[in-house]
Design an enzyme around this catalytic site. Structure first.
Site, PDB file in Angstrom:
ATOM      1  N   CYS A 120      -2.681   8.255   4.113  1.00  0.00           N
ATOM      2  CA  CYS A 120      -2.255   7.037   3.415  1.00  0.00           C
ATOM      3  C   CYS A 120      -2.855   6.984   2.003  1.00  0.00           C
ATOM      4  CB  CYS A 120      -2.584   5.799   4.248  1.00  0.00           C
ATOM      5  SG  CYS A 120      -1.650   4.333   3.731  1.00  0.00           S
ATOM      6  N   HIS A 220      -0.320   6.895   9.313  1.00  0.00           N
ATOM      7  CA  HIS A 220      -1.644   6.791   9.925  1.00  0.00           C
ATOM      8  C   HIS A 220      -1.685   7.534  11.260  1.00  0.00           C
ATOM      9  CE1 HIS A 220      -3.815   4.007   7.263  1.00  0.00           C
ATOM     10  NE2 HIS A 220      -2.597   3.590   6.950  1.00  0.00           N
ATOM     11  N   GLU A 222      -4.189   8.536  12.846  1.00  0.00           N
ATOM     12  CA  GLU A 222      -5.316   8.068  13.672  1.00  0.00           C
ATOM     13  C   GLU A 222      -4.926   6.860  14.528  1.00  0.00           C
ATOM     14  OE1 GLU A 222      -5.568   5.189  10.293  1.00  0.00           O
ATOM     15  OE2 GLU A 222      -4.857   7.239  10.614  1.00  0.00           O
TER      16      GLU A 222
END
Length: 252
Positions: A120, A220, A222
């Site tokens: 990001c 993202h 994660e």
């Protein structure tokens, strides 16, 4: 020879935070980043901003001496002055400590061909560090808020990945991703190749052409379905570590 688990450096946020009885400026990072590195069999090492203390480039080089891969994490908007643009009214306040620190980390990482993953904001930092520019408010360009549909909640959309690219080899031709951003890369330098896009044309992934393993993703991993990408990154970091260790043994 076994060298153990690779150490992965992760940049941190620097924000005002309340915890326990304290309310103060804090270096922090969502636990999902460290968890993703642990699950991929790496050891996460936090690298908070050091730009206000001495030579930032020397500090960045010293920090990377202790790790085998670097993740540039998400967070606040990059200062548009870093790419010679005027500030848009939607752009957040300046974070000169993070900007200077992370741009110095990029330079140090690429000099040593350290595996690098930009997430990001991290993708945007990587682009700007190499001479690229950003779109400061994506809804003005695409006409909707699909990249950040609800404040404080990650949205979902598909990303089309270029055939033959490293990231398509990891994730396949289409990835369903977690999204939360209002800025995006605009002009990319010649040393970077875009290889992921949404249906509205927004660049969602790129690779640094002259690096062994340097990828930026606008989403993202994660947060949602990122195991394959983190596994590939940590594996690349372990390979880099092993190659460096073998070279050191040979040259003794």
């Amino acid at each position: 020879m076994s060298y153990g688990l690779p150490r992965i450096g992760l940049t941190t946020y620097r924000e005002r935070a309340v915890f326990g009885v304290w309310d103060e400026t804090t270096d922090l990072l969502p636990a999902t980043y460290a968890d993703s590195i642990h699950i991929a069999r790496g050891v996460p090492m936090l690298l908070p901003p050091a730009a206000a203390f001495g030579d930032v480039h020397a500090s960045a080089a010293a920090a990377l001496d202790g790790v085998h891969g670097l993740v540039l994490t998400g967070g606040a908007d990059v200062d548009p002055g870093r790419y010679d643009a005027k500030r848009d009214r939607h752009t957040g306040s300046e974070r000169p400590d993070r900007d200077s620190w992370e741009i110095a980390l990029v330079a140090a990482a690429l000099r040593r061909d350290l595996p690098l993953l930009g997430v990001c904001r991290g993708m945007q930092v990587l682009a700007v560090a190499l001479g690229g520019t950003l779109t400061q408010h994506l809804p003005d360009l695409v006409g909707n808020s699909s990249h950040r549909p609800i404040v404080g909640t990650h949205g979902r959309h598909a990303v089309r990945l270029a055939d033959g690219s490293r990231i398509a080899g990891i994730l396949g031709s289409v990835a369903d991703v977690a999204t939360y951003h209002h800025q995006s890369v605009d002009q990319l330098p010649d040393t970077v190749m875009a290889n992921g896009w949404t249906d509205d044309g927004t660049v969602e992934a790129f690779e640094v052409c002259d690096a062994t393993w340097a990828i930026g993703v606008q989403w993202h991993p994660e947060v949602h379905d990122g195991a394959a990408l983190f596994n590939a990154f940590v594996d690349a970091s372990a390979s880099w570590r092993d190659a460096q260790s073998s070279h050191a043994v040979v040259t003794r």
